[in-house]
Design a protein around this motif. Structure first.
Motif, short mmCIF file in Angstrom:
data_model
loop_
_atom_site.label_atom_id
_atom_site.label_comp_id
_atom_site.label_asym_id
_atom_site.label_seq_id
_atom_site.Cartn_x
_atom_site.Cartn_y
_atom_site.Cartn_z
N ALA A 114 0.84 -1.19 0.00
CA ALA A 114 0.00 0.00 0.00
C ALA A 114 0.88 1.25 0.00
N GLU A 115 0.41 2.28 -0.66
CA GLU A 115 1.15 3.53 -0.70
C GLU A 115 1.12 4.20 0.68
N CYS A 116 2.29 4.53 1.19
CA CYS A 116 2.37 5.21 2.48
C CYS A 116 3.72 5.91 2.57
N GLU A 117 3.77 6.95 3.38
CA GLU A 117 5.01 7.69 3.60
C GLU A 117 5.69 7.14 4.85
N ALA A 118 6.65 6.28 4.66
CA ALA A 118 7.37 5.68 5.78
C ALA A 118 8.74 6.32 5.93
N PRO A 119 9.19 6.58 7.16
CA PRO A 119 10.56 7.07 7.36
C PRO A 119 11.57 6.10 6.75
N ALA A 120 12.71 6.65 6.37
CA ALA A 120 13.72 5.83 5.70
C ALA A 120 14.12 4.62 6.53
N ALA A 121 14.30 4.82 7.84
CA ALA A 121 14.71 3.70 8.70
C ALA A 121 13.64 2.62 8.76
N VAL A 122 12.38 3.04 8.81
CA VAL A 122 11.28 2.07 8.87
C VAL A 122 11.18 1.32 7.54
N ALA A 163 13.41 -5.04 13.63
CA ALA A 163 12.18 -4.42 14.13
C ALA A 163 12.46 -3.56 15.36
N ARG A 164 13.31 -4.06 16.26
CA ARG A 164 13.59 -3.31 17.49
C ARG A 164 14.33 -2.02 17.23
N THR A 165 15.17 -1.97 16.18
CA THR A 165 15.94 -0.76 15.92
C THR A 165 15.04 0.43 15.60
N VAL A 166 13.82 0.18 15.13
CA VAL A 166 12.89 1.29 14.84
C VAL A 166 11.74 1.32 15.84
N GLY A 167 11.88 0.57 16.95
CA GLY A 167 10.85 0.58 17.99
C GLY A 167 9.68 -0.32 17.71
N GLY A 168 9.83 -1.30 16.81
CA GLY A 168 8.72 -2.18 16.46
C GLY A 168 8.85 -3.56 17.09
N LEU A 201 5.79 -1.97 12.64
CA LEU A 201 6.85 -0.96 12.73
C LEU A 201 6.21 0.42 12.82
N PRO A 202 6.46 1.17 13.90
CA PRO A 202 5.86 2.50 14.03
C PRO A 202 6.36 3.44 12.94
N LEU A 203 5.45 4.30 12.45
CA LEU A 203 5.80 5.25 11.41
C LEU A 203 6.36 6.55 11.94
N VAL A 204 6.42 6.68 13.28
CA VAL A 204 7.02 7.88 13.88
C VAL A 204 8.47 7.57 14.16
N PRO A 205 9.38 8.58 14.08
CA PRO A 205 10.80 8.34 14.32
C PRO A 205 11.04 7.84 15.73
N LEU A 206 12.03 6.96 15.90
CA LEU A 206 12.40 6.45 17.22
C LEU A 206 13.07 7.53 18.03
N ALA A 207 12.56 7.80 19.24
CA ALA A 207 13.12 8.84 20.08
C ALA A 207 14.50 8.45 20.54
N PRO A 208 15.43 9.45 20.74
CA PRO A 208 16.77 9.15 21.25
C PRO A 208 16.69 8.46 22.60
N GLY A 209 17.48 7.41 22.75
CA GLY A 209 17.48 6.65 24.01
C GLY A 209 16.39 5.62 24.07
N GLY A 210 15.64 5.44 22.95
CA GLY A 210 14.59 4.44 22.91
C GLY A 210 15.17 3.07 22.74
N PRO A 211 14.31 2.08 22.43
CA PRO A 211 14.78 0.72 22.28
C PRO A 211 15.79 0.61 21.17
N ARG A 212 16.75 -0.22 21.39
CA ARG A 212 17.79 -0.45 20.38
C ARG A 212 17.61 -1.86 19.81
#
Length: 418
Positions: free
Chosen positions: A307-315, A384-389, A407-418
């Motif tokens: 499906a067409e969607c705007e996903a961050p590059a990392a996701v 999946a964990r690198t982007v918080g998913g 996989l969340p479409l919002v950027p992973l906050a600094p200090g979040g899950p690695r």
């Protein structure tokens, strides 16, 4: 990866601080400390001998008993840092008869002040206060009983007692301050060292993950394509399908070219030292059709829905690698002619990735085929964990295997899950 240099820097810094503490607080080795105290006691004894010779108007020259008591006072100085209060008590026990003999009163002053200083610098403030008050009380009481002149002289001596006690308290406070500073510095260096080790471990894990995703996929496709060519060559040599052989070999060559390009891009990122995992050879969602086509050339039937969607590059990169690994395992384990359905769509601010196959070999995960387990499922979960998913994988009730990632479409906050 500068960990060895960082560790060497930490060791040298700790050694420098230990040397500083030894200079400020004295040797830490008991044997060295005893030797230092013995030399100090000898110096005090020599100074007392000089005072006996030079100062003749403050008491009589010591007799045999006086010399024995004076020597005993200086001998106790050797153990002043081991037991300050007990050493001072023994000193007083020797000094009382010494002064009652009216021997040279100036000779034992240096050793006495050293004992007072040691008590103040190594005991609690309450003990120091009690020692000072008690000693000056005894001194003033005895001297004022002999007259005002003697009492006035005792006040001068009391000033020296107070001065050395205050000096010892200051040294004690300074020692505690230096110790706390050194402890904080060492704790900070341990933290920096642990952080350096953690970063090296994360970098090694990222390199291993990238190389696994790249090489496992390419090598699997090459193996399948060469098997196809070998089968065509061996099936009916008299009626050789040259077109099929040529296509299989062309597919092998194309896979090798793609792998070489991705490997070159990966090495360029590693050489650049960038910490941004969104850069490098990771295509996004637009690279999924190429993955599906590669799996089709290897014999799998792939149904792809994106499906067409705007996903961050990392996701997008994480989704690409998860689908790549899942398709690689389908080609490797699910059996020839297996059907795999790949679905990528956005729902509730998350990218949902689903890879399901109907293969008999267990599907898109690491199969129990008698060989050592691989790192496919582990790598997908780490992606999946690198982007918080999150990612779930396992056999399907009706057969085959299912890989499902959110996989969340919002950027992973600094200090979040690695």
């Amino acid at each position: 990866m500068e960990l060895p240099v960082a560790v060497r820097g930490t060791a040298s810094g700790a050694a420098a601080r230990r040397a500083l503490v030894e200079r400020l607080l004295g040797p830490a080795v008991p044997r060295e400390r005893l030797r230092t105290d013995a030399l100090f006691a000898l110096a005090m004894a020599v100074s007392s001998l000089v005072l006996v010779v030079l100062v003749r108007d403050n008491g009589h020259p010591p007799g045999v008993l006086g010399w024995l008591l004076l020597i005993a006072v200086h001998v106790t100085v050797v153990w002043r840092r081991r037991a300050p209060l007990r050493v001072l008590t023994v000193m007083i026990a020797f000094l009382l008869p010494y002064h009652l003999l009216d021997a040279n009163h100036t000779a034992p002053v240096a050793a006495t002040m050293a004992g007072l200083f040691t008590v103040a610098s190594r005991s609690r403030p309450r003990v120091t206060l009690l020692v000072g008050v008690g000693l000056m009380g005894i001194l003033l009481g005895l001297k004022f009983r002999e007259g005002l002149a003697e009492g006035a002289q005792s006040l001068r001596i009391s000033g020296w007692i107070v001065s050395f006690l205050l000096l010892g308290v200051y040294v004690r406070i300074h020692r505690q301050y230096v110790g706390s500073v050194v402890e904080r510095a060492e704790r900070a260096e341990r933290t920096r060292e642990e952080e350096a080790r953690r970063r090296v471990a994360e970098e090694r894990l990222r390199v291993a993950r990238d190389l696994h995703d790249l090489l496992a996929h390419s090598i699997t496709l090459v193996g399948v394509q060469t098997s196809v060519a070998a089968h065509v060559l061996a099936a009916d040599p008299d009626r050789l399908d040259r077109a099929a052989v040529a296509k299989a070999l062309d597919d092998v060559a194309e896979t090798c070219r793609s792998a070489r390009g991705e490997l070159r891009a990966t090495l360029q990122v590693l050489r650049s030292g960038t910490k941004d995992e969104t850069r490098g050879p990771l295509p996004g969602l637009d690279g999924l059709p190429d993955l599906a086509e590669s799996a089709r050339t290897a014999g799998a039937r792939v149904e792809l829905t994106v499906a067409e969607c705007e996903a961050p590059a990392a996701v997008g990169a994480a989704a690409y690698r998860i689908v790549q690994e899942a398709l690689t395992n389908v080609v490797r384990h699910a059996g020839a002619g297996s059907t795999v359905r790949v679905s990528v769509r956005a729902r509730d601010a998350a990218l949902c990735v689903r890879v399901a196959d109907d293969g008999s070999g267990g599907g898109a995960g690491d199969r129990e085929d008698g060989r050592a387990p691989g790192f496919g499922l582990l790598g997908m979960r780490e992606r999946a964990r690198t982007v918080g998913g999150t990612l779930d994988a396992g056999p399907r009730p009706g057969g085959g295997f299912l890989v499902s990632a959110v996989l969340p479409l919002v950027p992973l906050a600094p200090g979040g899950p690695r």
